[in-house]
Design an enzyme around this catalytic site. Structure first.
Site, PDB file in Angstrom:
ATOM      1  N   LYS A 112      -1.342 -28.011  -8.997  1.00  0.00           N
ATOM      2  CA  LYS A 112      -1.152 -29.447  -8.750  1.00  0.00           C
ATOM      3  C   LYS A 112      -2.162 -30.020  -7.757  1.00  0.00           C
ATOM      4  O   LYS A 112      -2.526 -31.200  -7.844  1.00  0.00           O
ATOM      5  CB  LYS A 112       0.280 -29.717  -8.271  1.00  0.00           C
ATOM      6  N   GLY A 120       8.111 -30.420 -10.845  1.00  0.00           N
ATOM      7  CA  GLY A 120       9.556 -30.433 -10.989  1.00  0.00           C
ATOM      8  C   GLY A 120      10.334 -30.363  -9.687  1.00  0.00           C
ATOM      9  O   GLY A 120      11.524 -30.137  -9.697  1.00  0.00           O
ATOM     10  N   LYS A 146       0.686 -38.520   1.320  1.00  0.00           N
ATOM     11  CA  LYS A 146       1.457 -39.640   1.858  1.00  0.00           C
ATOM     12  C   LYS A 146       2.705 -39.803   0.990  1.00  0.00           C
ATOM     13  O   LYS A 146       2.606 -39.798  -0.240  1.00  0.00           O
ATOM     14  CB  LYS A 146       0.607 -40.917   1.788  1.00  0.00           C
ATOM     15  N   HIS A 185       9.190 -43.525 -11.263  1.00  0.00           N
ATOM     16  CA  HIS A 185       8.516 -42.465 -12.006  1.00  0.00           C
ATOM     17  C   HIS A 185       8.174 -43.006 -13.389  1.00  0.00           C
ATOM     18  O   HIS A 185       9.059 -43.268 -14.204  1.00  0.00           O
ATOM     19  CB  HIS A 185       9.443 -41.243 -12.094  1.00  0.00           C
ATOM     20  N   LYS A 214      15.665 -35.534 -15.426  1.00  0.00           N
ATOM     21  CA  LYS A 214      15.816 -36.894 -15.942  1.00  0.00           C
ATOM     22  C   LYS A 214      17.148 -37.011 -16.675  1.00  0.00           C
ATOM     23  O   LYS A 214      17.594 -36.063 -17.317  1.00  0.00           O
ATOM     24  CB  LYS A 214      14.658 -37.217 -16.890  1.00  0.00           C
ATOM     25  N   GLU A 233       0.975 -35.743 -11.819  1.00  0.00           N
ATOM     26  CA  GLU A 233       0.623 -34.514 -12.519  1.00  0.00           C
ATOM     27  C   GLU A 233       0.538 -34.744 -14.022  1.00  0.00           C
ATOM     28  O   GLU A 233       0.970 -35.790 -14.514  1.00  0.00           O
ATOM     29  CB  GLU A 233       1.614 -33.384 -12.202  1.00  0.00           C
ATOM     30  N   ASN A 243       1.692 -33.119 -17.636  1.00  0.00           N
ATOM     31  CA  ASN A 243       2.515 -32.142 -18.345  1.00  0.00           C
ATOM     32  C   ASN A 243       1.791 -31.820 -19.647  1.00  0.00           C
ATOM     33  O   ASN A 243       1.590 -32.706 -20.477  1.00  0.00           O
ATOM     34  CB  ASN A 243       3.906 -32.690 -18.633  1.00  0.00           C
ATOM     35  N   ARG A 287       2.448 -30.485 -22.421  1.00  0.00           N
ATOM     36  CA  ARG A 287       3.364 -30.096 -23.509  1.00  0.00           C
ATOM     37  C   ARG A 287       4.005 -31.341 -24.115  1.00  0.00           C
ATOM     38  O   ARG A 287       3.873 -32.434 -23.572  1.00  0.00           O
ATOM     39  CB  ARG A 287       4.476 -29.230 -22.917  1.00  0.00           C
ATOM     40  N   VAL A 329      10.697 -33.647 -23.426  1.00  0.00           N
ATOM     41  CA  VAL A 329      12.045 -33.931 -23.918  1.00  0.00           C
ATOM     42  C   VAL A 329      12.133 -35.382 -24.416  1.00  0.00           C
ATOM     43  O   VAL A 329      12.688 -35.660 -25.473  1.00  0.00           O
ATOM     44  CB  VAL A 329      13.089 -33.697 -22.800  1.00  0.00           C
TER      45      VAL A 329
HETATM   46  C1  MV4 Z   1       6.014 -37.865  -4.693  1.00  0.00           C
HETATM   47  C2  MV4 Z   1       6.988 -38.819  -4.317  1.00  0.00           C
HETATM   48  C3  MV4 Z   1       6.652 -39.736  -3.348  1.00  0.00           C
HETATM   49  N1  MV4 Z   1       5.424 -39.704  -2.768  1.00  0.00           N
HETATM   50  N2  MV4 Z   1       4.806 -37.879  -4.105  1.00  0.00           N
HETATM   51  C4  MV4 Z   1       8.717 -35.300  -7.677  1.00  0.00           C
HETATM   52  C5  MV4 Z   1       8.308 -34.243  -8.659  1.00  0.00           C
HETATM   53  C6  MV4 Z   1       6.840 -34.355  -8.848  1.00  0.00           C
HETATM   54  N3  MV4 Z   1       6.548 -34.675 -10.206  1.00  0.00           N
HETATM   55  C7  MV4 Z   1       6.383 -35.434  -7.924  1.00  0.00           C
HETATM   56  N4  MV4 Z   1       7.547 -35.955  -7.241  1.00  0.00           N
HETATM   57  C8  MV4 Z   1       7.425 -36.916  -6.289  1.00  0.00           C
HETATM   58  N5  MV4 Z   1       6.237 -36.971  -5.643  1.00  0.00           N
HETATM   59  C9  MV4 Z   1       4.537 -38.777  -3.158  1.00  0.00           C
HETATM   60  N6  MV4 Z   1       3.339 -38.759  -2.584  1.00  0.00           N
HETATM   61  C10 MV4 Z   1       8.207 -38.789  -4.989  1.00  0.00           C
HETATM   62  C11 MV4 Z   1       8.444 -37.828  -5.961  1.00  0.00           C
HETATM   63  C12 MV4 Z   1       9.708 -37.868  -6.613  1.00  0.00           C
HETATM   64  C13 MV4 Z   1      10.916 -37.610  -5.910  1.00  0.00           C
HETATM   65  C14 MV4 Z   1      10.941 -37.229  -4.573  1.00  0.00           C
HETATM   66  C15 MV4 Z   1      12.147 -36.984  -3.908  1.00  0.00           C
HETATM   67  C16 MV4 Z   1      13.345 -37.107  -4.594  1.00  0.00           C
HETATM   68  C17 MV4 Z   1      13.351 -37.470  -5.922  1.00  0.00           C
HETATM   69  C18 MV4 Z   1      12.140 -37.726  -6.595  1.00  0.00           C
HETATM   70  C19 MV4 Z   1      12.166 -38.085  -7.938  1.00  0.00           C
HETATM   71  C20 MV4 Z   1      10.980 -38.334  -8.597  1.00  0.00           C
HETATM   72  C21 MV4 Z   1       9.763 -38.225  -7.923  1.00  0.00           C
END
Ligand code: MV4
Length: 451
Positions: free
Chosen positions: A116, A164, A201, A208, A237, A288, A290, A292, A295
């Site tokens: 990542k 994840g 940060k 999302h 999700k 990121e 994915n 693949r 779902v």
């Molecule tokens: C973050 C973020 C906020 N700020 N990165 C979660 C999984 C991965 N795909 C990236 N994720 C996140 N990255 C920054 N710089 C918020 C998430 C995030 C999240 C964080 C805490 C609790 C629930 C979350 C749900 C979706 C994404």
């Protein structure tokens, strides 16, 4: 075109792939573990091979067992589905050594995007906006306070091998940086065998949002309108929709163009999804890729009237992308993931389905491997059915989903149907006013009895 595809997966996604293969006139081979002997994917594929016991590491995750099955059955391609081996670069590597086509991107692409921290730097070069953060993994904790100070709190620690949510910690002040670092590092080591962390940060109140991409081996790329995936709990999700009620046409166009350009930059081949965080100002940041089929791919299929899996198979066989460039979004689509779990405690509820009625009708699609009498094994994920609706407007789609869920009957196991009904009637959800914190807050309110 391929003559026979082995599907290295189970459940609804195995059926989904069998369906597209059949429509293309391609024979299918199912692989199954012992408890999956009487499951639908083994019944509906043309041929089947048992690949081991219940334990995934000895069946669905066993590359030798799956490759042997493909060789015995003379399959010329393997589709990995999602989960299991879908994002393991060793799998396409070994397929290629054995002369079997892998329906997915190259091992090299998977390796870069699977790290990542590396993926972030790569996408920065590809001109995708990224959050401020460390250039690479943090080699020595002693450098962490300075990096955090430069970025500015709150920061988020992430596992380089992660994704994840595992090995991820939000740090709001310097006082708990060391503790959070240690927790994240241990979690990352335990989950991925790699303790490496990097820092970003933390973006507050983000959504999302993800963009589906398909790109062929000749460099033709096509990105689709966004999927909104903010309704999630513990990085799982729960409901997805497209288009997002938050994204305007201008932002959508920018996202689509940015993803098409980035995919050209890395010469991405196959189906893939680019994940973004979008803040309240509609600034977007690459998270990121994915590598693949996901779902939630059906909601994109609904609003564009296409079959992404068919196309993924065709381009893996070397065909040129056959979708026209001028595809238009038509209406609105929602997906509810129906899981075998308690709707309040989320404790999995495997077991026998004694009675089953799944919804149908205009604009309703159900992707499921469930049937009456099926004994859901406790060994795998708890997804029972994806209920997907398509309507001209978001309001109509929500109403259609409520009706569809009311007409769904699942007896014998517990499911999260009541949770879905609660979310769909929530006024903030109905207004489209939600972000990644929504579900957690919603559940806390519900627990406190305030609803
Ligand atoms: C973050 C973020 C906020 N700020 N990165 C979660 C999984 C991965 N795909 C990236 N994720 C996140 N990255 C920054 N710089 C918020 C998430 C995030 C999240 C964080 C805490 C609790 C629930 C979350 C749900 C979706 C994404």
């Amino acid at each position: 075109m391929f003559t026979k595809i082995l599907i290295a997966n189970r459940g609804e996604i195995a059926l989904r792939i069998i369906r597209s293969a059949k429509e293309l006139g391609i024979k299918t081979v199912a692989v199954y573990s012992e408890p999956d002997k009487e499951s639908l994917h083994t019944m509906l594929a043309d041929e089947k091979v048992c690949i081991g016991p219940a334990k995934a590491s000895e069946s669905y995750l066993s590359i030798p067992n799956i490759i042997s099955a493909a060789s015995i059955k003379k399959a010329d391609a393997i589709h990995p589905g999602y989960g299991f081996l879908a994002e393991n670069p060793r799998f396409p590597e070994i397929c290629s050594q054995e002369g079997i086509s892998f329906i997915g991107p190259s091992a090299d692409t998977m390796r870069i995007l699977g790290d990542k921290s590396q993926a972030r730097q790569k996408m920065k070069k590809a001109k995708l906006p990224i959050t401020p953060g460390s250039e690479k993994i943090i080699e020595d904790f002693n450098t962490a306070p300075k990096i955090a100070k430069n970025i500015g709190y709150p920061v988020i620690l992430k596992a380089a091998s992660g994704g994840g949510g595992k090995g991820m910690r939000i740090v709001r002040s310097s006082t708990n940086l060391e503790e959070m670092y240690s927790i994240a590092q241990h979690e990352a080591k335990a989950a991925f065998g790699d303790p490496s962390l990097y820092m970003e940060k933390y973006i507050e109140d983000a959504r999302h949002i993800e963009i589906q991409l398909i790109r062929d081996s000749k460099g033709n790329s096509l990105a689709f309108g966004e999927r909104e995936c903010s309704v999630q709990r513990k990085h799982q999700k729960v409901i997805e929709e497209t288009p997002s009620p938050f994204i305007d046409e201008k932002t959508r166009k920018k996202l689509i163009k940015a993803v098409e350009d980035a995919s050209d930059f890395i010469d991405y081949q196959s189906l893939g999804t680019f994940e973004f965080l979008v803040d309240s100002q509609k600034n977007y940041y690459f998270m990121e890729v994915n590598t693949r089929a996901q779902v939630e791919h059906p909601i994109t299929e609904m609003v564009y009237g296409i079959d992404l899996i068919k196309e993924q198979i065709k381009i893996a066989a070397g065909n040129k992308l056959s979708f026209p460039q001028n595809l238009k979004i038509n209406g609105h689509s929602l997906e509810c993931r129906i899981n075998a779990e308690n709707a309040e405690t989320f404790i999995p509820s495997p077991g026998k389905i004694d009675f089953l009625v799944l919804p149908g009708g205009q604009g309703i699609r159900v992707d499921s491997a469930a049937f009456r009498g099926w004994d859901i094994p406790p060994d795998y994920d708890s997804l029972v059915a994806k209920i997907i609706v398509h309507s001209p407007t978001r309001a109509e789609a929500i109403n259609k989903m409520q009706t569809a869920l009311e007409m769904t009957i699942i007896v014998g196991i517990q499911t999260n149907l009541p949770l879905h009904m609660d979310i769909l009637s929530n006024s903030n959800f109905r207004k489209g006013d939600y972000n990644i914190q929504f579900l957690e807050k919603f559940l806390n309110r519900k627990k406190a009895g305030r609803k």
